[in-house]
Design a protein around this motif. Structure first.
Motif, PDB file in Angstrom:
ATOM      1  N   GLN A 145       0.962  -1.240  -0.096  1.00 51.15           N
ATOM      2  CA  GLN A 145      -0.078  -0.093   0.118  1.00 51.15           C
ATOM      3  C   GLN A 145       0.823   1.381  -0.152  1.00 51.15           C
ATOM      4  OE1 GLN A 145      -3.514   0.249   2.470  1.00 51.15           O
ATOM      5  NE2 GLN A 145      -3.506  -1.928   2.770  1.00 51.15           N
ATOM      6  N   ALA A 146       0.190   2.398  -0.345  1.00 52.57           N
ATOM      7  CA  ALA A 146       0.947   3.657  -0.306  1.00 52.57           C
ATOM      8  C   ALA A 146       0.117   4.807  -0.214  1.00 52.57           C
ATOM      9  CB  ALA A 146       1.966   3.609  -1.764  1.00 52.57           C
ATOM     10  N   VAL A 147       0.348   5.938   0.192  1.00 53.95           N
ATOM     11  CA  VAL A 147      -0.347   7.208   0.202  1.00 53.95           C
ATOM     12  C   VAL A 147      -0.483   7.761  -0.977  1.00 53.95           C
ATOM     13  CG1 VAL A 147      -0.605   9.351   1.413  1.00 53.95           C
ATOM     14  CG2 VAL A 147       0.038   7.384   2.818  1.00 53.95           C
ATOM     15  N   VAL A 148      -1.712   8.001  -1.356  1.00 55.13           N
ATOM     16  CA  VAL A 148      -1.931   8.583  -2.521  1.00 55.13           C
ATOM     17  C   VAL A 148      -2.943   9.971  -2.327  1.00 55.13           C
ATOM     18  CG1 VAL A 148      -3.127   8.550  -4.872  1.00 55.13           C
ATOM     19  CG2 VAL A 148      -2.068   6.559  -3.783  1.00 55.13           C
ATOM     20  N   ALA A 149      -2.340  11.135  -2.853  1.00 52.99           N
ATOM     21  CA  ALA A 149      -2.977  12.368  -2.616  1.00 52.99           C
ATOM     22  C   ALA A 149      -4.240  12.427  -4.025  1.00 52.99           C
ATOM     23  CB  ALA A 149      -2.513  13.593  -2.613  1.00 52.99           C
ATOM     24  N   ARG A 150      -5.540  12.424  -3.530  1.00 59.28           N
ATOM     25  CA  ARG A 150      -6.461  12.529  -4.728  1.00 59.28           C
ATOM     26  C   ARG A 150      -7.228  13.600  -4.364  1.00 59.28           C
ATOM     27  NH1 ARG A 150      -6.601   8.334  -8.139  1.00 59.28           N
ATOM     28  NH2 ARG A 150      -5.465   6.228  -7.673  1.00 59.28           N
ATOM     29  N   PRO A 151      -8.306  14.142  -5.648  1.00 58.97           N
ATOM     30  CA  PRO A 151      -9.305  15.104  -5.452  1.00 58.97           C
ATOM     31  C   PRO A 151     -10.159  14.401  -4.277  1.00 58.97           C
ATOM     32  CG  PRO A 151      -8.589  14.954  -7.534  1.00 58.97           C
ATOM     33  CD  PRO A 151      -7.792  14.048  -6.928  1.00 58.97           C
ATOM     34  N   ALA A 152     -10.676  15.251  -3.455  1.00 59.60           N
ATOM     35  CA  ALA A 152     -11.739  14.965  -2.662  1.00 59.60           C
ATOM     36  C   ALA A 152     -13.054  14.758  -3.269  1.00 59.60           C
ATOM     37  CB  ALA A 152     -11.963  15.784  -1.391  1.00 59.60           C
ATOM     38  N   ALA A 153     -13.321  15.540  -4.293  1.00 59.52           N
ATOM     39  CA  ALA A 153     -14.605  15.076  -4.941  1.00 59.52           C
ATOM     40  C   ALA A 153     -14.373  15.236  -6.621  1.00 59.52           C
ATOM     41  CB  ALA A 153     -15.593  16.240  -4.608  1.00 59.52           C
ATOM     42  N   VAL A 154     -15.086  14.423  -7.288  1.00 60.19           N
ATOM     43  CA  VAL A 154     -14.863  14.461  -8.782  1.00 60.19           C
ATOM     44  C   VAL A 154     -16.219  14.383  -9.290  1.00 60.19           C
ATOM     45  CG1 VAL A 154     -12.720  13.317  -8.669  1.00 60.19           C
ATOM     46  CG2 VAL A 154     -14.735  11.950  -8.718  1.00 60.19           C
ATOM     47  N   ARG A 155     -16.414  14.878 -10.686  1.00 61.94           N
ATOM     48  CA  ARG A 155     -17.534  14.688 -11.285  1.00 61.94           C
ATOM     49  C   ARG A 155     -17.364  13.518 -12.304  1.00 61.94           C
ATOM     50  NH1 ARG A 155     -19.460  18.661 -16.292  1.00 61.94           N
ATOM     51  NH2 ARG A 155     -21.223  17.468 -16.863  1.00 61.94           N
ATOM     52  N   LEU A 156     -18.214  12.585 -12.185  1.00 62.00           N
ATOM     53  CA  LEU A 156     -17.950  11.175 -12.851  1.00 62.00           C
ATOM     54  C   LEU A 156     -19.033  11.328 -14.101  1.00 62.00           C
ATOM     55  CD1 LEU A 156     -17.334   8.090 -13.046  1.00 62.00           C
ATOM     56  CD2 LEU A 156     -19.250   7.864 -11.486  1.00 62.00           C
ATOM     57  N   ASP A 203       1.031   9.788  11.203  1.00 61.58           N
ATOM     58  CA  ASP A 203       2.272   9.230  11.776  1.00 61.58           C
ATOM     59  C   ASP A 203       3.012   8.792  10.645  1.00 61.58           C
ATOM     60  OD1 ASP A 203       0.977   9.890  14.086  1.00 61.58           O
ATOM     61  OD2 ASP A 203       0.573   7.671  14.627  1.00 61.58           O
ATOM     62  N   ALA A 204       2.451   8.157   9.595  1.00 62.69           N
ATOM     63  CA  ALA A 204       3.252   7.603   8.616  1.00 62.69           C
ATOM     64  C   ALA A 204       4.173   8.640   7.859  1.00 62.69           C
ATOM     65  CB  ALA A 204       2.636   6.853   7.504  1.00 62.69           C
ATOM     66  N   ALA A 205       3.326   9.830   7.623  1.00 64.84           N
ATOM     67  CA  ALA A 205       4.271  11.156   6.941  1.00 64.84           C
ATOM     68  C   ALA A 205       5.174  11.637   7.813  1.00 64.84           C
ATOM     69  CB  ALA A 205       2.909  11.912   6.667  1.00 64.84           C
ATOM     70  N   ALA A 206       5.078  11.646   9.064  1.00 69.78           N
ATOM     71  CA  ALA A 206       5.855  11.925  10.135  1.00 69.78           C
ATOM     72  C   ALA A 206       7.336  10.936  10.043  1.00 69.78           C
ATOM     73  CB  ALA A 206       5.660  12.262  11.351  1.00 69.78           C
ATOM     74  N   GLU A 207       7.158   9.847  10.187  1.00 68.37           N
ATOM     75  CA  GLU A 207       7.987   8.703  10.335  1.00 68.37           C
ATOM     76  C   GLU A 207       8.891   8.366   9.223  1.00 68.37           C
ATOM     77  OE1 GLU A 207       7.799   5.876  13.340  1.00 68.37           O
ATOM     78  OE2 GLU A 207       5.806   6.623  14.140  1.00 68.37           O
ATOM     79  N   LEU A 208       8.012   8.395   8.047  1.00 66.18           N
ATOM     80  CA  LEU A 208       8.525   8.005   6.696  1.00 66.18           C
ATOM     81  C   LEU A 208       9.199   9.215   5.943  1.00 66.18           C
ATOM     82  CD1 LEU A 208       6.117   5.230   5.689  1.00 66.18           C
ATOM     83  CD2 LEU A 208       8.254   4.972   6.820  1.00 66.18           C
ATOM     84  N   GLY A 209       8.817  10.612   6.405  1.00 63.91           N
ATOM     85  CA  GLY A 209       9.420  11.580   5.631  1.00 63.91           C
ATOM     86  C   GLY A 209       8.845  12.026   4.504  1.00 63.91           C
ATOM     87  N   PHE A 210       7.310  12.181   4.371  1.00 63.34           N
ATOM     88  CA  PHE A 210       6.898  12.851   3.138  1.00 63.34           C
ATOM     89  C   PHE A 210       5.633  13.646   3.696  1.00 63.34           C
ATOM     90  CE2 PHE A 210       4.403   8.461   4.206  1.00 63.34           C
ATOM     91  CZ  PHE A 210       3.068   9.249   4.198  1.00 63.34           C
ATOM     92  N   ASP A 211       5.259  14.617   2.820  1.00 63.40           N
ATOM     93  CA  ASP A 211       4.288  15.545   3.197  1.00 63.40           C
ATOM     94  C   ASP A 211       2.797  15.270   2.854  1.00 63.40           C
ATOM     95  OD1 ASP A 211       6.265  17.478   4.085  1.00 63.40           O
ATOM     96  OD2 ASP A 211       6.743  18.043   2.207  1.00 63.40           O
ATOM     97  N   LEU A 212       1.941  15.628   3.488  1.00 68.33           N
ATOM     98  CA  LEU A 212       0.494  15.416   3.141  1.00 68.33           C
ATOM     99  C   LEU A 212      -0.297  16.874   2.649  1.00 68.33           C
ATOM    100  CD1 LEU A 212      -0.674  13.484   6.334  1.00 68.33           C
ATOM    101  CD2 LEU A 212      -0.259  12.375   4.005  1.00 68.33           C
ATOM    102  N   PRO A 213      -1.080  16.749   1.850  1.00 68.83           N
ATOM    103  CA  PRO A 213      -1.725  17.979   1.527  1.00 68.83           C
ATOM    104  C   PRO A 213      -2.546  18.837   2.571  1.00 68.83           C
ATOM    105  CG  PRO A 213      -2.799  16.154   0.582  1.00 68.83           C
ATOM    106  CD  PRO A 213      -1.779  15.560   0.988  1.00 68.83           C
ATOM    107  N   SER A 231       6.116   6.361   1.034  1.00 72.19           N
ATOM    108  CA  SER A 231       4.846   5.891   1.990  1.00 72.19           C
ATOM    109  C   SER A 231       4.810   4.462   1.673  1.00 72.19           C
ATOM    110  CB  SER A 231       3.791   6.498   1.587  1.00 72.19           C
ATOM    111  OG  SER A 231       3.332   6.266   0.418  1.00 72.19           O
ATOM    112  N   LEU A 232       5.571   3.847   0.597  1.00 71.61           N
ATOM    113  CA  LEU A 232       5.109   2.498   0.262  1.00 71.61           C
ATOM    114  C   LEU A 232       5.441   1.611   1.319  1.00 71.61           C
ATOM    115  CD1 LEU A 232       4.668   0.721  -2.123  1.00 71.61           C
ATOM    116  CD2 LEU A 232       6.819   0.150  -2.542  1.00 71.61           C
ATOM    117  N   SER A 233       4.565   0.614   1.795  1.00 72.96           N
ATOM    118  CA  SER A 233       4.478  -0.119   2.907  1.00 72.96           C
ATOM    119  C   SER A 233       3.874  -1.471   2.524  1.00 72.96           C
ATOM    120  CB  SER A 233       3.546   0.539   4.151  1.00 72.96           C
ATOM    121  OG  SER A 233       3.987   1.904   4.341  1.00 72.96           O
TER     122      SER A 233
END
Length: 214
Positions: free
Chosen positions: A133-144, A204-214, A186-188
């Motif tokens: 698994q890995a952290v993915v930042a995506r749009p919170a809302a989309v038009r389908l 916690d994952a962002a802080a310990e693995l060293g990546f930013d969150l939006p 973030s790959l885990s």
């Protein structure tokens, strides 16, 4: 629209897949079919075969188990996907992730576009990339947009976890894996996820693995 002869290879392939009965084999990362993109669906399977194929996709998704499955994940390069999420999660996870039940539905020729600027980042996995698994930042809302299996048009705004599922499966049909959009640090593994990163939001994952969150 293609000719009947153009359509036969898809129909023959699907008939061969369905002849085995039971869940269909899921294609894993490294197979070119996951990277080529899928052709628009314009009747290649016919109504009866499409109905049987959708039923097989549904069976395969549930057996995996997963919350979505694109046709390319079983080796069929047509723009068809199924989604379904009963969302059996604790209230705190539902609130943090917007993970609400998503009834079973079929997406034919789906496309999406962001609605607004808000983005959400969570761990995401894939049946075609098992064990990670890995952290993915995506749009919170989309038009389908697109259609259902009966050709009825879809045009709606989807939010929360259902929006993430829709984006993930539509990306498959474009030849994109979730790893292409993920934060690499973030790959885990599944083991690390179970032991370390079970909180609803990956702070916690962002802080310990060293990546930013939006």
């Amino acid at each position: 629209m293609g000719t009947r002869e153009d359509h036969r290879p898809f129909a023959d392939h699907v008939e061969e897949l369905l002849s085995g009965g039971g869940p269909l084999p899921i294609v894993e990362a490294g197979d070119p079919v996951l990277r080529r993109g899928a052709e628009p669906y314009d009747g290649q399977l016919g109504p009866a075969l499409l109905e049987r194929f959708v039923a097989a996709l549904r069976l395969t998704m549930r057996a995996a188990p997963g919350v979505g499955l694109a046709a390319v994940q079983v080796g069929v390069a047509l723009r068809i996907a199924v989604v379904e999420d009963p969302a059996p999660v604790p209230p705190e996870v539902r609130e943090a992730r917007g993970r609400v039940p998503l009834p079973f539905r079929v997406l034919v020729n789906p496309a999406y576009a962001p609605v607004g600027e808000a983005r959400a980042a969570f761990f995401e996995g894939c049946l075609s990339v098992p064990g990670w698994q890995a952290v993915v930042a995506r749009p919170a809302a989309v038009r389908l947009t697109g259609a259902d299996e009966h050709g009825r048009p879809l045009d709606e705004v989807v939010t929360g976890w259902p929006a993430r599922i829709v984006q993930h499966e539509t990306d498959h049909l474009d030849g994109t894996l979730y790893l292409d959009r993920a934060e690499p640090r973030s790959l885990s593994s599944a083991r690390a996820m179970a032991e370390r990163w079970t909180r609803p939001v990956p702070h916690d994952a962002a802080a310990e693995l060293g990546f930013d969150l939006p």
